[in-house]
Design an enzyme around this catalytic site. Structure first.
Site, PDB file in Angstrom:
ATOM      1  N   GLY A  13       0.925  -2.093   0.206  1.00  0.00           N
ATOM      2  CA  GLY A  13       0.140  -0.035   0.249  1.00  0.00           C
ATOM      3  C   GLY A  13       0.975   1.501  -0.225  1.00  0.00           C
ATOM      4  N   ALA A  15       2.224   2.870   1.903  1.00  0.00           N
ATOM      5  CA  ALA A  15       3.282   2.883   3.235  1.00  0.00           C
ATOM      6  C   ALA A  15       4.520   2.430   2.698  1.00  0.00           C
ATOM      7  CB  ALA A  15       2.548   2.974   4.912  1.00  0.00           C
ATOM      8  N   LYS A  34       0.433  -9.454   0.140  1.00  0.00           N
ATOM      9  CA  LYS A  34      -0.029 -11.167  -0.532  1.00  0.00           C
ATOM     10  C   LYS A  34      -1.423 -11.320  -1.643  1.00  0.00           C
ATOM     11  CE  LYS A  34      -4.019 -10.226   2.771  1.00  0.00           C
ATOM     12  NZ  LYS A  34      -4.021 -10.857   4.841  1.00  0.00           N
ATOM     13  N   GLN A  47     -10.390   7.734  -1.904  1.00  0.00           N
ATOM     14  CA  GLN A  47     -11.394   8.213  -2.517  1.00  0.00           C
ATOM     15  C   GLN A  47     -10.985  10.212  -2.443  1.00  0.00           C
ATOM     16  OE1 GLN A  47     -15.260   7.192  -1.997  1.00  0.00           O
ATOM     17  NE2 GLN A  47     -15.221   5.080  -2.310  1.00  0.00           N
ATOM     18  N   GLU A 114     -13.561  18.033   4.269  1.00  0.00           N
ATOM     19  CA  GLU A 114     -14.501  17.035   5.036  1.00  0.00           C
ATOM     20  C   GLU A 114     -14.855  17.300   6.666  1.00  0.00           C
ATOM     21  OE1 GLU A 114     -13.072  13.042   3.894  1.00  0.00           O
ATOM     22  OE2 GLU A 114     -12.505  13.359   2.174  1.00  0.00           O
ATOM     23  N   ASP A 209      -3.168  -8.951   9.480  1.00  0.00           N
ATOM     24  CA  ASP A 209      -2.045 -10.179   9.829  1.00  0.00           C
ATOM     25  C   ASP A 209      -0.925  -9.410  10.399  1.00  0.00           C
ATOM     26  OD1 ASP A 209      -3.504 -11.210   8.130  1.00  0.00           O
ATOM     27  OD2 ASP A 209      -2.102 -11.268   6.988  1.00  0.00           O
ATOM     28  N   HIS A 230     -17.040   4.385   9.014  1.00  0.00           N
ATOM     29  CA  HIS A 230     -17.568   5.909   8.444  1.00  0.00           C
ATOM     30  C   HIS A 230     -19.555   5.709   8.106  1.00  0.00           C
ATOM     31  CE1 HIS A 230     -17.861   7.746   4.731  1.00  0.00           C
ATOM     32  NE2 HIS A 230     -16.642   7.666   4.587  1.00  0.00           N
ATOM     33  N   ARG A 276     -16.951  11.757  12.128  1.00  0.00           N
ATOM     34  CA  ARG A 276     -17.141  10.775  11.801  1.00  0.00           C
ATOM     35  C   ARG A 276     -17.749   9.713  12.683  1.00  0.00           C
ATOM     36  NH1 ARG A 276     -12.902   8.639   7.486  1.00  0.00           N
ATOM     37  NH2 ARG A 276     -13.335  10.169   6.427  1.00  0.00           N
ATOM     38  N   HIS A 337     -14.269   0.775   9.162  1.00  0.00           N
ATOM     39  CA  HIS A 337     -13.511   1.316   7.833  1.00  0.00           C
ATOM     40  C   HIS A 337     -11.584   1.784   8.348  1.00  0.00           C
ATOM     41  CE1 HIS A 337     -12.905   4.501   4.775  1.00  0.00           C
ATOM     42  NE2 HIS A 337     -12.675   5.480   5.336  1.00  0.00           N
ATOM     43  N   GLU A 361      -1.877   2.504   8.031  1.00  0.00           N
ATOM     44  CA  GLU A 361      -2.687   1.337   9.498  1.00  0.00           C
ATOM     45  C   GLU A 361      -2.307   0.291  10.114  1.00  0.00           C
ATOM     46  OE1 GLU A 361      -6.128   1.653   6.984  1.00  0.00           O
ATOM     47  OE2 GLU A 361      -7.588   0.881   8.692  1.00  0.00           O
ATOM     48  N   ARG A 372      -9.755   8.441  14.325  1.00  0.00           N
ATOM     49  CA  ARG A 372      -8.646   9.700  13.093  1.00  0.00           C
ATOM     50  C   ARG A 372      -9.454  11.153  12.727  1.00  0.00           C
ATOM     51  NH1 ARG A 372      -8.783   7.894   7.327  1.00  0.00           N
ATOM     52  NH2 ARG A 372     -10.543   7.715   7.312  1.00  0.00           N
TER      53      ARG A 372
HETATM   54  C1  LIG Z   1     -12.642   3.126   0.878  1.00  0.00           C
HETATM   55  C2  LIG Z   1     -11.407   3.513   1.809  1.00  0.00           C
HETATM   56  C3  LIG Z   1     -11.845   5.074   1.333  1.00  0.00           C
HETATM   57  C4  LIG Z   1     -10.407   5.350   1.797  1.00  0.00           C
HETATM   58  N1  LIG Z   1     -10.538   7.114   1.537  1.00  0.00           N
HETATM   59  C5  LIG Z   1      -9.569   7.913   1.898  1.00  0.00           C
HETATM   60  C6  LIG Z   1      -9.049   9.128   2.067  1.00  0.00           C
HETATM   61  O1  LIG Z   1      -9.425   9.606   1.259  1.00  0.00           O
HETATM   62  N2  LIG Z   1      -7.699  10.089   2.639  1.00  0.00           N
HETATM   63  C7  LIG Z   1      -7.165   8.891   3.901  1.00  0.00           C
HETATM   64  O2  LIG Z   1      -5.914   9.764   4.742  1.00  0.00           O
HETATM   65  N3  LIG Z   1      -7.405   7.716   3.894  1.00  0.00           N
HETATM   66  C8  LIG Z   1      -8.808   7.203   3.016  1.00  0.00           C
HETATM   67  N4  LIG Z   1      -8.515   5.671   3.462  1.00  0.00           N
HETATM   68  C9  LIG Z   1      -7.874   4.876   4.466  1.00  0.00           C
HETATM   69  C10 LIG Z   1      -6.757   5.326   4.153  1.00  0.00           C
HETATM   70  O3  LIG Z   1      -6.281   4.430   2.887  1.00  0.00           O
HETATM   71  C11 LIG Z   1      -5.436   3.582   4.834  1.00  0.00           C
HETATM   72  O4  LIG Z   1      -5.632   4.450   5.506  1.00  0.00           O
HETATM   73  C12 LIG Z   1      -4.318   3.503   4.063  1.00  0.00           C
HETATM   74  O5  LIG Z   1      -4.278   3.500   2.414  1.00  0.00           O
HETATM   75  C13 LIG Z   1      -2.729   2.530   4.479  1.00  0.00           C
HETATM   76  O6  LIG Z   1      -2.404   2.269   3.505  1.00  0.00           O
HETATM   77  P1  LIG Z   1      -1.107   0.721   4.407  1.00  0.00           P
HETATM   78  O7  LIG Z   1      -0.551   1.354   3.399  1.00  0.00           O
HETATM   79  O8  LIG Z   1      -1.092   1.134   5.499  1.00  0.00           O
HETATM   80  O9  LIG Z   1      -1.828   0.059   4.200  1.00  0.00           O
HETATM   81  P2  LIG Z   1      -2.823  -0.882   3.408  1.00  0.00           P
HETATM   82  O10 LIG Z   1      -3.115   0.567   1.382  1.00  0.00           O
HETATM   83  O11 LIG Z   1      -4.299  -1.017   3.116  1.00  0.00           O
HETATM   84  O12 LIG Z   1      -2.185  -1.548   2.439  1.00  0.00           O
HETATM   85  C14 LIG Z   1      -1.720  -2.770   3.070  1.00  0.00           C
HETATM   86  C15 LIG Z   1      -0.520  -4.265   2.464  1.00  0.00           C
HETATM   87  O13 LIG Z   1      -0.356  -4.711   2.459  1.00  0.00           O
HETATM   88  C16 LIG Z   1       0.214  -6.614   2.437  1.00  0.00           C
HETATM   89  N5  LIG Z   1      -0.461  -7.767   3.217  1.00  0.00           N
HETATM   90  C17 LIG Z   1      -1.554  -7.949   4.469  1.00  0.00           C
HETATM   91  N6  LIG Z   1      -1.623  -8.589   4.983  1.00  0.00           N
HETATM   92  C18 LIG Z   1      -0.424  -9.156   4.467  1.00  0.00           C
HETATM   93  C19 LIG Z   1       0.550 -10.376   4.978  1.00  0.00           C
HETATM   94  N7  LIG Z   1       0.107 -10.914   5.381  1.00  0.00           N
HETATM   95  N8  LIG Z   1       1.293 -10.635   3.662  1.00  0.00           N
HETATM   96  C20 LIG Z   1       2.016  -9.868   2.577  1.00  0.00           C
HETATM   97  N9  LIG Z   1       1.270  -9.419   2.374  1.00  0.00           N
HETATM   98  C21 LIG Z   1      -0.171  -8.385   3.280  1.00  0.00           C
HETATM   99  C22 LIG Z   1      -1.936  -6.462   1.640  1.00  0.00           C
HETATM  100  O14 LIG Z   1      -1.883  -7.260   0.605  1.00  0.00           O
HETATM  101  C23 LIG Z   1      -1.422  -4.447   1.184  1.00  0.00           C
HETATM  102  O15 LIG Z   1      -0.625  -4.767  -0.555  1.00  0.00           O
HETATM  103  C24 LIG Z   1      -9.913   4.730   2.807  1.00  0.00           C
HETATM  104  C25 LIG Z   1     -10.231   3.613   3.189  1.00  0.00           C
HETATM  105  C26 LIG Z   1     -10.491   3.150   2.258  1.00  0.00           C
HETATM  106  C27 LIG Z   1     -10.702   1.428   2.852  1.00  0.00           C
END
Ligand SMILES: Cc1cc2nc3c(=O)[nH]c(=O)nc-3n(C[C@H](O)[C@H](O)[C@H](O)COP(=O)(O)OP(=O)(O)OC[C@H]3O[C@@H](n4cnc5c(N)ncnc54)[C@H](O)[C@@H]3O)c2cc1C
Length: 521
Positions: A13, A15, A34, A47, A114, A209, A230, A276, A337, A361, A372
């Site tokens: 993702g 991060a 994964k 979004q 927002e 996980d 949400h 929210r 959410h 996250e 948040r």
């Molecule tokens: C529908 C939706 C809309 C949103 N809109 C907004 C917004 O407009 N603005 C905002 O600030 N935030 C928003 N958020 C929140 C934001 O998107 C997330 O908090 C943020 O993107 C998290 O990023 P991340 O890189 O931590 O995790 P993620 O983007 O969730 O990525 C996690 C990654 O870890 C991998 N993974 C997980 N477990 C394993 C494992 N066991 N082995 C290998 N890989 C694994 C997954 O496959 C994925 O690639 C939204 C969330 C959702 C669901």
């Protein structure tokens, strides 16, 4: 079988991608993710946009104050100040790397509003496809970096630790089978845990996980009771639970009940733009009072062409289930959410386990507190992804190349395989969490949930699963249990944790609830 890298990043993702791009190109980086599609993540689905102080009339103090207010006195002020002050630089960096933000006619950023923000400060891309634009741009940049490899279908089962700290992870890879990846530094970027609930906006990969494996490895976690719901998730039988962004309300959409009554002004002077937790609670209350399974969003009083242009993704998603957002009422209800809780990290993204970092996250930085503020999480993923990547890179450069022997002591302990219907078990867990530990909570229902979860522990955690579905179930059970335990302990209402038997905020509870695995368990 084993392989070695300087830096292992778990998760693709925002991060994880940002962390990888912060690493010195001389170091070897492996990203494991994964799903078969590396873009299957919450980041890709974001979004509304990214919040930052970008308008000339806006001030850092304003964004800081809005974040602290939403966080219910549990934010770490120094962290809030740091993340928010870094926002404009991170956004300029994205623009330099090729992200196309939506602009106004005069060429300045088109900033949305927002819930909980007192100013327009949410930058967005392609209307409601901000996350996709970010991920696509970072991925393109990453593909050019020869030192970074990506393994899709690389399910991480567990972190590997020795007395010296984290030395990598055990991965089930589509191409390599079960393989030990040894690394000088490991960055967890596995996202949240929305999938522990039946109703959620989160993608299927979001099963907690990283939180569960960090717990097994001895990391400190906190704030697990704070799951943000949400308020407006599309609720149509059989359809995906598509998020109807807060930005839709920011553009002027109203919430009405089945009788057409606009109820939010009765609950909060900020009406549809209250934080929210306030809106989710008001909707839940209205659903009970009107004996309905949902309420509705209405945009009928807004300019139809403008709404279609501003929210093309939402327009298209609703169209697939026969709803025209410019004409029809859109049925919505709350859904899980965003997980505020997670692995505790310092300003560099370091956890308490040497050589293990967390970003995004999965982590708890102190930015969000008990709730948040909308659109602060993409910003946090960028700030802490970069910090973790930079620090891991700097430290790994100084480490010798030979790596110590790996002990698998914290890897999932197994016993003979149990014949379980995993889909049924997962659905039962999600339904339990939705019924007993969602928007409204009380002692009786949380207690019942904990008893059931404890009973499931007796045969699920010790089972020897051979598929990601089984491992995910174990992780969901661990995360759900921490959430329910903390929710039961916290006898007050704060941020998004709403106890109907303790409806007030209690100053005595202005503290974090932490979890760390006991050495003997
Ligand atoms: C529908 C939706 C809309 C949103 N809109 C907004 C917004 O407009 N603005 C905002 O600030 N935030 C928003 N958020 C929140 C934001 O998107 C997330 O908090 C943020 O993107 C998290 O990023 P991340 O890189 O931590 O995790 P993620 O983007 O969730 O990525 C996690 C990654 O870890 C991998 N993974 C997980 N477990 C394993 C494992 N066991 N082995 C290998 N890989 C694994 C997954 O496959 C994925 O690639 C939204 C969330 C959702 C669901």
């Amino acid at each position: 079988m084993h392989t070695e890298y300087d830096i292992l990043i778990i998760g693709s993702g925002l991060a994880g991608l940002r962390a990888a791009l912060a690493v010195d190109p001389k170091l070897r980086v492996l990203i494991v993710t994964k799903a078969s599609d590396m873009n299957l993540s919450n980041s890709d689905r974001a979004q509304g946009g990214i919040a930052s102080v970008l308008a000339p009339e806006d001030r850092f103090e304003g964004h800081i104050q809005d974040t602290l207010t939403a966080g219910g006195d549990l934010c770490d002020k120094a962290v809030v100040k740091r993340v928010i002050s870094e926002g404009p630089a991170r956004i300029k960096e994205l623009i330099r790397w090729g992200v196309h933000f939506d602009l106004q006619n005069d060429g300045t950023l088109d900033l949305g509003r927002e819930g909980g923000h007192r100013m327009n400060r949410v930058a967005h891309a392609h209307g409601d496809a901000t996350g996709h634009e970010f991920v696509k741009t970072l991925e393109k940049r990453l593909r050019k970096a020869e030192n970074i490899k990506v393994w899709t279908e690389g399910y991480t089962l567990d972190l590997l630790t020795t007395d010296a700290g984290c030395v990598g992870a055990l991965i089930q890879s589509a191409n390599h089978g079960k393989i030990v990846v040894r690394a000088k530094k490991t960055i967890l970027a596995t996202g949240g845990a929305g999938q522990i609930y039946r109703e959620t906006t989160n993608t299927s990969v979001t099963t907690g996980d990283g939180m569960a494996m960090a717990f097994r490895a001895g990391a400190v976690l906190r704030d697990m009771e704070f799951m943000q719901f949400h308020p407006t998730v599309l609720y149509v039988a059989g359809s995906a639970r598509h998020l109807i962004s807060e930005a839709v309300r920011g553009e002027g959409a109203y919430l009405i009940d089945k009788n057409g009554y606009r109820f939010m002004p009765d609950y909060d002077p900020r009406a549809e733009l209250a934080p929210r937790d306030v809106v989710s609670r008001a909707i839940s209350d209205r659903m009970v009072k009107t004996d309905s399974a949902n309420v509705f969003l209405t945009l009928r009083h807004l300019d139809a062409e403008m709404m279609k242009a501003r929210f093309p993704g939402i327009y298209a998603a609703c169209k697939t289930v026969g709803i025209d957002i410019t004409r029809d009422r859109v049925p919505v209800r709350p859904g899980a959410h965003y997980m505020m809780g997670g692995v505790v990290v310092d300003e560099h993204g370091r956890t308490n386990i040497p050589h293990l970092y967390a970003a995004g996250e999965v982590s708890s930085t102190g930015l969000h507190g008990a709730n948040r503020l909308a659109s602060n999480s993409l910003l946090e993923a960028l700030v802490y992804g970069a910090a973790a990547g930079e620090d891991a890179s700097r430290c790994a450069s100084k480490m010798p190349d030979e790596m110590s022997a790996v002990l698998l002591e914290n890897a999932t302990q197994t016993s003979p395989e149990v014949a379980l219907r995993l889909d049924d078990m997962q659905n039962t867990l999600k339904s339990l969490m939705w019924r007993y530990a969602a928007v409204n909570r009380d002692h009786e229902h949380l207690g019942e949930a904990l008893e059931t979860l404890a009973q499931w522990h007796t045969y699920i955690l010790s089972a020897d699963f051979e598929s990601p579905e089984g491992w995910e179930l174990q992780n969901m059970l661990i995360v759900a249990t921490m959430l329910v335990e903390a929710a039961l302990q916290r006898k007050e209402t704060r941020g998004c944790h709403n106890r109907s038997d303790f409806p007030e905020m209690d100053p005595a509870w202005c503290r974090h609830i932490t979890f760390v695995r006991e050495a003997s368990s």
